[in-house]
Design an enzyme around this catalytic site. Structure first.
Site, PDB file in Angstrom:
ATOM      1  N   LYS A   1       8.769  31.945  -7.065  1.00 41.22           N
ATOM      2  CA  LYS A   1       9.878  32.052  -8.020  1.00 41.22           C
ATOM      3  C   LYS A   1       9.480  33.038  -9.106  1.00 41.22           C
ATOM      4  CE  LYS A   1      12.202  29.448 -11.696  1.00 41.22           C
ATOM      5  NZ  LYS A   1      12.273  28.150 -12.420  1.00 41.22           N
TER       6      LYS A   1
ATOM      7  N   ASP B   1      14.008  33.155 -18.519  1.00 41.91           N
ATOM      8  CA  ASP B   1      15.022  32.152 -18.184  1.00 41.91           C
ATOM      9  C   ASP B   1      15.659  31.603 -19.450  1.00 41.91           C
ATOM     10  OD1 ASP B   1      16.646  30.297 -17.001  1.00 41.91           O
ATOM     11  OD2 ASP B   1      15.047  28.841 -16.645  1.00 41.91           O
TER      12      ASP B   1
ATOM     13  N   LYS C   1      19.760  27.094 -22.543  1.00 41.31           N
ATOM     14  CA  LYS C   1      18.740  26.151 -22.979  1.00 41.31           C
ATOM     15  C   LYS C   1      18.862  25.933 -24.489  1.00 41.31           C
ATOM     16  CE  LYS C   1      15.263  27.496 -19.530  1.00 41.31           C
ATOM     17  NZ  LYS C   1      15.052  26.199 -18.860  1.00 41.31           N
TER      18      LYS C   1
ATOM     19  N   ASP D   1       8.394  31.798 -16.546  1.00 39.91           N
ATOM     20  CA  ASP D   1       9.141  31.270 -15.405  1.00 39.91           C
ATOM     21  C   ASP D   1       8.962  32.104 -14.139  1.00 39.91           C
ATOM     22  OD1 ASP D   1      10.559  29.018 -14.676  1.00 39.91           O
ATOM     23  OD2 ASP D   1      12.520  29.934 -14.965  1.00 39.91           O
TER      24      ASP D   1
ATOM     25  N   ASP E   1      21.100  26.653 -15.121  1.00 33.73           N
ATOM     26  CA  ASP E   1      19.680  26.544 -15.465  1.00 33.73           C
ATOM     27  C   ASP E   1      18.866  25.950 -14.318  1.00 33.73           C
ATOM     28  OD1 ASP E   1      17.476  26.899 -17.089  1.00 33.73           O
ATOM     29  OD2 ASP E   1      17.671  24.951 -18.077  1.00 33.73           O
TER      30      ASP E   1
ATOM     31  N   GLU F   1      18.314  27.546 -11.627  1.00 35.87           N
ATOM     32  CA  GLU F   1      18.420  28.847 -10.961  1.00 35.87           C
ATOM     33  C   GLU F   1      17.252  29.151 -10.029  1.00 35.87           C
ATOM     34  OE1 GLU F   1      15.195  29.558 -13.346  1.00 35.87           O
ATOM     35  OE2 GLU F   1      17.009  28.500 -13.928  1.00 35.87           O
TER      36      GLU F   1
ATOM     37  N   ARG G   1      15.770  27.420  -7.793  1.00 41.20           N
ATOM     38  CA  ARG G   1      15.989  26.994  -6.406  1.00 41.20           C
ATOM     39  C   ARG G   1      16.939  27.956  -5.677  1.00 41.20           C
ATOM     40  NH1 ARG G   1      18.007  21.263  -8.421  1.00 41.20           N
ATOM     41  NH2 ARG G   1      16.450  21.900  -9.972  1.00 41.20           N
TER      42      ARG G   1
END
Length: 509
Positions: free
Chosen positions: A271, A276, A283, A294, A353, A355, A357
Site C-alpha cells: 500500500k 492520506d 480525517k 501511509d 478513508d 482507501e 484496501r
C-alpha cells in the site's frame, strides 16, 4: 551509512573513540557478557562491581559510560544492557544482540569509530550485531541544517562512522557472508525509513515511482510504471478512484527480480498512499499529522525486492507498489460512488478513508494474474489493528493456516513482533452491498479482520496469500528504543526478505 568491519584486534590496543561491551542482568546483579574479557581483566576482574556502583543493572536498553582502563587506546568504555542473563550453556539470542548494538550505536552518534566487544559465539551473532549497529545508527536529517552541514553551528551529531566487530573472523566465509547480508538488508531497510520520513510535498506517487526506477536500474531489476493513462486503459478502478481527488496522479509500479536458479516465485504487494487526508471522509484534526507514513507498506515491499536482488536470492520476487494520494476535491471519489476494479468486481465506497484496501485490491489481482506461489501484501491498513495489538506488533492474516504460520515464524525470527489473526467468515456478510458486488466497509468491530476479508476477495484462486497490517509499528511516534528510531521504522522489510530466503532454500511452508 556506518561502515562495518570485522576485527581480530584486542580491545586494549585498538584505536577507537569507545569500546562497547555487553552487561547482562544476573540473579545477583550485573554480569559482564562474553566478548569483554580483556576489558574486565584490565579492571582486575571487578568490572561488574564497578558498573553496579555506577547504577548499572544490565537491563535492556541501559547505557553506562566509564573511563577506559589505563593502557587502552580508546578513552571510553560503553556498557550496554543485554537484558536477562541466558541460562547455563545458552547464548544470547539474536534480537538481544541487535537491540543492544542499536542502543550503543545511537549513544555513540558523533563518534568516528567504535569497537563492539559483544558476544559473538557464531557467524549469525556477528550478523545480528552488525544489523543492530546499522539500524541503530540511522538518522533522518535531510531537512535539517545539521543534515546539510553536520559541522554547522548548533548542528546535530553525525551517525557513528565506523563499527569494528571484535572477536569476529574476517577470513571466515560465514562471518563475511553474515555481515554482507546484514549490510544489504539494513541499507535497504534504512532506505524504506527515508521514504516514510520524506514529507509528502516531496514524495508524491510520481516521485516514489522515480525512486523505484533509479534503484531498479542500479540493481538489475526490471521495472514497469503504469501512469494515469495506462491505469485507465487497464481498468484499475480502485487505484484511480483513490487518486482522483489529487493533483498528483496515481501510479502502479511493478519491480521484478528474477533468478535463473529460481524454483519458487513470490509477489509482494504494498500500500503506497503517499498522503492520506481521508478524502471526502476527511480525517479529524490530530489524525492527519503523520499520514505521510501511509506508504510504509510500499516502502517495505520496494526495499525487500532490492535486498533480494542484492543478496542474489534464488527465487523470483516481484514487488507491486500501489501508489496514490488520497485528497478531497471536486474530482474526488465520494461516499456512495461505485468503482469497477481491475478484477471486474464493483465496490461501493462507503468511506473514502478506507482507501488502502481499494488500491491493494487492484494490485493483488494484477499480482495474481502471474500465478506466483505466494502473495504477501503489506499495509498500514487499519486503526483497528492498532487497538488490537498496540504500536509495536503487526497482525498476520492469510487464506492458508500453514502459510500464515510460516510468515509469522519468519517475522519472529528476524525480530519483528507479529501475531496471527483470524478471518472470521461471519464478518464477510457485513460488506454485502445492495448496489455493488461488495462494499469497502463492514462491521465496525473487528475492522482489521473485515479489511483482511475484503482483500481476500481479490486474491487469485489457489494462491497462498498473507496480509500484514503494519499500522501500529510502521511509524514510531514515541522515543527511540533498541535499534528503532523515532519516525519511520522499516517494519516488514526483514520479514519479507526472510520469507524470500526460505523460498529460495525450498523451506517455505
Amino acid at each position: 551509512m556506518t561502515a562495518l568491519t570485522l576485527s581480530t584486534a584486542a580491545a586494549p590496543g585498538l584505536r577507537a573513540d569507545a569500546i562497547v561491551i555487553g552487561v547482562a542482568k544476573g540473579a545477583k546483579g550485573p554480569s559482564v557478557a562474553p566478548g569483554a574479557e580483556a576489558v574486565d581483566k584490565a579492571y582486575d576482574g571487578r568490572l561488574a562491581g564497578v558498573l553496579e556502583t555506577l547504577g548499572a543493572s544490565g537491563a535492556e536498553g541501559e547505557v553506562t559510560k566509564l573511563p577506559a582502563p589505563s593502557g587502552f587506546k580508546a578513552p571510553v568504555v560503553v556498557a550496554v544492557g543485554l537484558g536477562a542473563e541466558p541460562g547455563k550453556g545458552a547464548g544470547y539470542d539474536a534480537e538481544a544482540l541487535r537491540r543492544a548494538a542499536g542502543v550503543a550505536a545511537r549513544a555513540l552518534a558523533g563518534a568516528k569509530k567504535a569497537a563492539f566487544a559483544l558476544p559473538l559465539a557464531e557467524a549469525a551473532d556477528a550478523g545480528a550485531v552488525g544489523e543492530g549497529v546499522l539500524l541503530g545508527a540511522y538518522s533522518f536529517d535531510a531537512y535539517k541544517e545539521s543534515g546539510r552541514d553536520a559541522g554547522a553551528k548548533g548542528g546535530g551529531k553525525a551517525p557513528l562512522a565506523e563499527a569494528a566487530l571484535l572477536g569476529a573472523k574476517p577470513r571466515d566465509k560465514a562471518y563475511k557472508a553474515a555481515v554482507e547480508r546484514a549490510t544489504a538488508v539494513a541499507e535497504e531497510l534504512n532506505r524504506a525509513r527515508d521514504l516514510v520520513n520524506t514529507p509528502p510535498n516531496d514524495l508524491n506517487p510520481e516521485a516514489f515511482a522515480a525512486v523505484a526506477q533509479a534503484a531498479a536500474k542500479e540493481h538489475g531489476i526490471k521495472v514497469q510504471v503504469l501512469d494515469e493513462k495506462a491505469l485507465t486503459k487497464g481498468g484499475y478502478g480502485g487505484i484511480l478512484g483513490v487518486g482522483a481527488g489529487s493533483a498528483s496522479g496515481p501510479r502502479l509500479v511493478k519491480l521484478s527480480y528474477t533468478s535463473p536458479k529460481a524454483k519458487k516465485s513470490l509477489a509482494f504487494v504494498g500500500k503506497g498512499i503517499t498522503y492520506d487526508s481521508g478524502g471526502i471522509s476527511l480525517k479529524p484534526a490530530g489524525h492527519n499529522e503523520t499520514m505521510k507514513c501511509d506508504m510504509a507498506g510500499a516502502a517495505a515491499v520496494f526495499a525487500a525486492v532490492v535486498a533480494a536482488a542484492r543478496l542474489g536470492l534464488e527465487a523470483n520476487v516481484t514487488g507491486w507498489l500501489a501508489l496514490a494520494e488520497n485528497m478531497p476535491s471536486g474530482s474526488a471519489t465520494r461516499p456512495g460512488d461505485v468503482l469497477r476494479m481491475y478484477s471486474g468486481k464493483t465496490v461501493e465506497v462507503l468511506n473514502t478513508d478506507a482507501e488502502g484496501r481499494l488500491v491493494l485490491a487492484d494490485a493483488l489481482w494484477a499480482a495474481s494474474q502471474e500465478k506466483p506461489d505466494a502473495i504477501i501484501d503489506v499495509a498500514t491498513l487499519t486503526g483497528a489493528m492498532m487497538l488490537a495489538l498496540g504500536s509495536r506488533t503487526y497482525g498476520v492474516m492469510a487464506n492458508d493456516d500453514a502459510f500464515r504460520s510460516a510468515v509469522h515464524e519468519a517475522a519472529e525470527e528476524v525480530g519483528e513482533p507479529a501475531w496471527p489473526m483470524p478471518l472470521p467468515e461471519h464478518l464477510r456478510k457485513g460488506m454485502d452491498s445492495p448496489t455493488a458486488d461488495i462494499a469497502n466497509m463492514g462491521e465496525r468491530m473487528g475492522g482489521g479482520l473485515v479489511a483482511g476479508l475484503f482483500l481476500r476477495e481479490f486474491v487469485g484462486e489457489g494462491i497462498a496469500w498473507a496480509h500484514l497490517d503494519i499500522a501500529g509499528p510502521a511509524f514510531n511516534e514515541g522515543g527511540p528504543f533498541g535499534y528503532t528510531p523515532k519516525g519511520g521504522t522499516g517494519t516488514a522489510v526483514r520479514t519479507l526478505v526472510r520469507v524470500a530466503e526460505l523460498a529460495a532454500a525450498g523451506e517455505l511452508g
